[in-house]
Design an enzyme around this catalytic site. Structure first.
Site, PDB file in Angstrom:
ATOM      1  N   LYS A 148      -2.210   9.519  14.694  1.00 44.16           N
ATOM      2  CA  LYS A 148      -1.587   8.280  15.186  1.00 44.16           C
ATOM      3  C   LYS A 148      -0.742   8.598  16.423  1.00 44.16           C
ATOM      4  O   LYS A 148      -1.145   9.434  17.228  1.00 44.16           O
ATOM      5  CB  LYS A 148      -0.799   7.609  14.064  1.00 44.16           C
TER       6      LYS A 148
ATOM      7  N   GLU B 210      -4.285  -0.521  12.166  1.00 48.24           N
ATOM      8  CA  GLU B 210      -3.099  -0.661  13.026  1.00 48.24           C
ATOM      9  C   GLU B 210      -3.478  -1.269  14.375  1.00 48.24           C
ATOM     10  O   GLU B 210      -2.697  -2.009  14.967  1.00 48.24           O
ATOM     11  CB  GLU B 210      -2.408   0.705  13.177  1.00 48.24           C
TER      12      GLU B 210
ATOM     13  N   SER C 192      -2.786   7.162   2.124  1.00 53.97           N
ATOM     14  CA  SER C 192      -1.936   8.029   1.299  1.00 53.97           C
ATOM     15  C   SER C 192      -2.710   9.158   0.620  1.00 53.97           C
ATOM     16  O   SER C 192      -2.465   9.496  -0.537  1.00 53.97           O
ATOM     17  CB  SER C 192      -1.159   7.196   0.268  1.00 53.97           C
TER      18      SER C 192
ATOM     19  N   GLU D  18     -10.207   2.127   4.392  1.00 50.06           N
ATOM     20  CA  GLU D  18      -8.760   2.314   4.333  1.00 50.06           C
ATOM     21  C   GLU D  18      -8.095   1.006   3.899  1.00 50.06           C
ATOM     22  O   GLU D  18      -7.817   0.142   4.743  1.00 50.06           O
ATOM     23  CB  GLU D  18      -8.220   2.712   5.708  1.00 50.06           C
TER      24      GLU D  18
ATOM     25  N   ASN E 104      -5.743  11.944  11.270  1.00 55.37           N
ATOM     26  CA  ASN E 104      -5.417  10.936  12.291  1.00 55.37           C
ATOM     27  C   ASN E 104      -3.922  11.060  12.558  1.00 55.37           C
ATOM     28  O   ASN E 104      -3.111  10.656  11.734  1.00 55.37           O
ATOM     29  CB  ASN E 104      -5.776   9.531  11.767  1.00 55.37           C
TER      30      ASN E 104
ATOM     31  N   HIS F  24      -9.187   0.870  13.678  1.00 53.38           N
ATOM     32  CA  HIS F  24      -8.152   1.182  12.686  1.00 53.38           C
ATOM     33  C   HIS F  24      -7.320  -0.076  12.412  1.00 53.38           C
ATOM     34  O   HIS F  24      -7.082  -0.874  13.326  1.00 53.38           O
ATOM     35  CB  HIS F  24      -7.258   2.307  13.211  1.00 53.38           C
TER      36      HIS F  24
ATOM     37  N   GLY G 103       0.189   4.725   4.435  1.00 52.30           N
ATOM     38  CA  GLY G 103       1.584   5.082   4.696  1.00 52.30           C
ATOM     39  C   GLY G 103       2.546   4.605   3.632  1.00 52.30           C
ATOM     40  O   GLY G 103       3.761   4.606   3.844  1.00 52.30           O
TER      41      GLY G 103
HETATM   42  P1  13P Z   1      -1.645   7.737   5.619  1.00 51.64           P
HETATM   43  O1  13P Z   1      -2.473   8.929   5.161  1.00 51.64           O
HETATM   44  O2  13P Z   1      -0.373   8.129   6.279  1.00 51.64           O
HETATM   45  O3  13P Z   1      -1.493   6.733   4.519  1.00 51.64           O
HETATM   46  O4  13P Z   1      -2.506   7.020   6.765  1.00 51.64           O
HETATM   47  C1  13P Z   1      -3.828   6.704   6.539  1.00 51.64           C
HETATM   48  C2  13P Z   1      -4.452   6.292   7.813  1.00 51.64           C
HETATM   49  O5  13P Z   1      -4.168   5.246   8.339  1.00 51.64           O
HETATM   50  C3  13P Z   1      -5.424   7.226   8.419  1.00 51.64           C
HETATM   51  O6  13P Z   1      -6.119   6.620   9.458  1.00 51.64           O
END
Ligand code: 13P
Length: 242
Positions: free
Chosen positions: A11, A98, A204, A165, A9, A96, A171
């Site tokens: 983002k 976010e 992560s 997640e 992903n 997601h 992150g």
């Molecule tokens: P990270 O792997 O950067 O922690 O992000 C995970 C994520 O949100 C994947 O959709």
């Protein structure tokens, strides 16, 4: 048999030019990847068209990061399922954290988006996860069960991927203990009518923890953020060792 699906992903990262640089380094590393592993890149809308062309003939499949529930209309800033399928997109990340946190996504809008995706032949990747505070309050199970139940009302579970997640692990470098991720994913599976829905872990995921994550019996893949931006890191992740 459940499929193994490893998805990047991106983002809101990578211009078209940067996406091409990535592929130059990444695509050759797929030669080592066992054929049963599905590999996806879920990228910004502006990268989809060029990646659709660049990935043609490769085994990497293309995903978007959102989709609207109407086919067209006065919805400034949104993109519909036919717009995605026309250019070869096969998957779409929905719900997601976010989007839930910063853009007001709810279980109800998540459900509408999943329905629209499936209606047009896209495979939705439904994301669920709890905050740190919810975990500390002992609410993880109820939060996850509610997100699954509400998100999946009248959804066809034969064309679906779920990603667990935990928000506090995204992150942060603070990966969820693999056994705990396995436990929650088992709990998610218990809510489903189709036991073969692939359920990924995200948060992560890195080259140095992917082998341990994929060794867990309930975990069918990974949704990878930061580490999917570097070709060498993502290559190590998709080429995890059994
Ligand atoms: P990270 O792997 O950067 O922690 O992000 C995970 C994520 O949100 C994947 O959709």
């Amino acid at each position: 048999m459940r499929k193994i699906v490893i998805a990047g992903n991106w983002k809101m990262f990578k211009t078209q030019a940067e996406s091409q640089d990535f592929l130059r380094d990444f695509l050759p590393t797929l030669e080592e990847t066992p054929s049963e592993r599905e590999v996806l890149l879920c990228v910004p809308f502006t990268d989809l068209n060029i990646l659709s062309k660049s990935l043609h003939g490769s085994r990497v499949q293309l995903g978007a990061q959102n989709v609207h529930w109407e086919e067209n209309g006065a919805y400034t800033g949104e993109v519909s399922a036919p717009m995605l399928t026309e250019i070869g997109v096969r998957f779409v990340v929905i719900g997601h954290s976010e989007r839930r946190q910063y853009f007001g996504e709810t279980d109800e809008t998540v459900n509408l988006r999943i329905r629209a995706a499936q209606k047009h032949g896209l495979t939705p990747i439904l994301c669920v996860g709890e905050t740190k505070q919810q975990r500390d309050n002992g609410e993880t199970e109820i939060i996850i069960i509610n997100q699954i139940k509400r998100g999946l009302v009248d959804i066809d579970q034969s064309n679906l991927i779920i990603a667990y997640e935990p928000i506090w692990a995204i992150g942060t470098g603070d990966t969820c203990e693999t056994k705990e991720a396995n436990r929650v994913i088992g709990l998610i599976r218990n809510q489903l009518t189709n036991p073969n829905v692939p359920i990924q872990y995200g948060g992560s995921v890195k080259p140095n923890n992917i082998d341990e994550i994929m060794a867990q019996p309930e975990i069918d893949g990974a949704l990878v953020g930061g580490a999917s931006l570097e070709a060498a890191d993502f290559a190590r992740i998709i080429n995890y060792q059994n």
